[in-house]
Design a protein around this motif. Structure first.
Motif, PDB file in Angstrom:
ATOM      1  N   ASP A   6       0.798  -1.219   0.000  1.00 37.24           N
ATOM      2  CA  ASP A   6       0.000   0.000   0.000  1.00 37.24           C
ATOM      3  C   ASP A   6       0.832   1.271   0.000  1.00 37.24           C
ATOM      4  O   ASP A   6       0.289   2.345   0.216  1.00 37.24           O
ATOM      5  N   VAL A   7       2.109   1.202  -0.242  1.00 37.95           N
ATOM      6  CA  VAL A   7       2.937   2.396  -0.306  1.00 37.95           C
ATOM      7  C   VAL A   7       2.585   3.089  -1.616  1.00 37.95           C
ATOM      8  O   VAL A   7       2.901   2.614  -2.687  1.00 37.95           O
ATOM      9  N   SER A   8       1.889   4.199  -1.505  1.00 42.75           N
ATOM     10  CA  SER A   8       1.408   4.892  -2.692  1.00 42.75           C
ATOM     11  C   SER A   8       2.319   6.045  -3.071  1.00 42.75           C
ATOM     12  O   SER A   8       3.121   6.520  -2.259  1.00 42.75           O
ATOM     13  N   GLN A   9       2.173   6.486  -4.287  1.00 44.47           N
ATOM     14  CA  GLN A   9       2.915   7.651  -4.751  1.00 44.47           C
ATOM     15  C   GLN A   9       2.571   8.851  -3.883  1.00 44.47           C
ATOM     16  O   GLN A   9       3.434   9.652  -3.554  1.00 44.47           O
ATOM     17  N   GLU A  10       1.307   8.955  -3.460  1.00 43.12           N
ATOM     18  CA  GLU A  10       0.880  10.071  -2.618  1.00 43.12           C
ATOM     19  C   GLU A  10       1.573  10.037  -1.261  1.00 43.12           C
ATOM     20  O   GLU A  10       1.997  11.067  -0.752  1.00 43.12           O
ATOM     21  N   SER A  11       1.709   8.857  -0.673  1.00 40.63           N
ATOM     22  CA  SER A  11       2.355   8.776   0.637  1.00 40.63           C
ATOM     23  C   SER A  11       3.842   9.130   0.530  1.00 40.63           C
ATOM     24  O   SER A  11       4.389   9.796   1.407  1.00 40.63           O
ATOM     25  N   VAL A  12       4.475   8.731  -0.543  1.00 39.33           N
ATOM     26  CA  VAL A  12       5.890   9.066  -0.746  1.00 39.33           C
ATOM     27  C   VAL A  12       6.031  10.559  -1.044  1.00 39.33           C
ATOM     28  O   VAL A  12       6.916  11.222  -0.517  1.00 39.33           O
ATOM     29  N   SER A  13       5.138  11.099  -1.856  1.00 40.67           N
ATOM     30  CA  SER A  13       5.195  12.524  -2.200  1.00 40.67           C
ATOM     31  C   SER A  13       4.984  13.413  -0.987  1.00 40.67           C
ATOM     32  O   SER A  13       5.496  14.529  -0.930  1.00 40.67           O
ATOM     33  N   ALA A  14       4.232  12.922  -0.010  1.00 38.48           N
ATOM     34  CA  ALA A  14       3.935  13.715   1.185  1.00 38.48           C
ATOM     35  C   ALA A  14       5.067  13.703   2.203  1.00 38.48           C
ATOM     36  O   ALA A  14       5.047  14.473   3.157  1.00 38.48           O
ATOM     37  N   MET A  15       6.063  12.859   2.008  1.00 41.02           N
ATOM     38  CA  MET A  15       7.159  12.750   2.969  1.00 41.02           C
ATOM     39  C   MET A  15       8.007  14.012   2.968  1.00 41.02           C
ATOM     40  O   MET A  15       8.246  14.621   1.932  1.00 41.02           O
ATOM     41  N   THR A  16       8.457  14.394   4.148  1.00 43.20           N
ATOM     42  CA  THR A  16       9.348  15.540   4.330  1.00 43.20           C
ATOM     43  C   THR A  16      10.614  15.042   5.026  1.00 43.20           C
ATOM     44  O   THR A  16      10.670  13.884   5.471  1.00 43.20           O
ATOM     45  N   HIS A  17      11.588  15.914   5.152  1.00 39.48           N
ATOM     46  CA  HIS A  17      12.802  15.533   5.892  1.00 39.48           C
ATOM     47  C   HIS A  17      12.437  15.131   7.322  1.00 39.48           C
ATOM     48  O   HIS A  17      12.993  14.175   7.865  1.00 39.48           O
ATOM     49  N   GLU A  18      11.487  15.845   7.915  1.00 43.27           N
ATOM     50  CA  GLU A  18      11.078  15.554   9.290  1.00 43.27           C
ATOM     51  C   GLU A  18      10.356  14.204   9.391  1.00 43.27           C
ATOM     52  O   GLU A  18      10.617  13.428  10.310  1.00 43.27           O
TER      53      GLU A  18
END
Length: 71
Positions: A6-18
């Motif tokens: 379930d690792v989606s492009q949206e979840s990866v795109s939402a990631m920040t350094h924090e």
């Protein structure tokens, strides 16, 4: 119910350094309720490493991508 895939492009795109730092901290502490929870975080970190490597450069040791010799 979510699965490891379930690792989606949206979840990866939402990631920040924090958020990557928090993810890495959880992986380092390895205090998950189940092995599957840890594996889910590992898969997320791996997906981020492939799609946004600049966020993961300080945490690549958690991915265990080192080549090794099986003799």
């Amino acid at each position: 119910m979510s699965t490891l895939n379930d690792v989606s492009q949206e979840s990866v795109s939402a990631m920040t350094h924090e958020s990557v730092a928090e993810l890495a901290k959880r992986l380092e502490q390895d205090a998950y309720d189940s092995a599957f929870d840890g594996l889910k975080d590992w898969h997320l970190l791996r997906a981020v490493a492939f799609q946004r490597p600049e966020l993961v450069k300080n945490y690549t040791y958690l991915l265990d991508n080192e080549p090794f010799d099986e003799e």
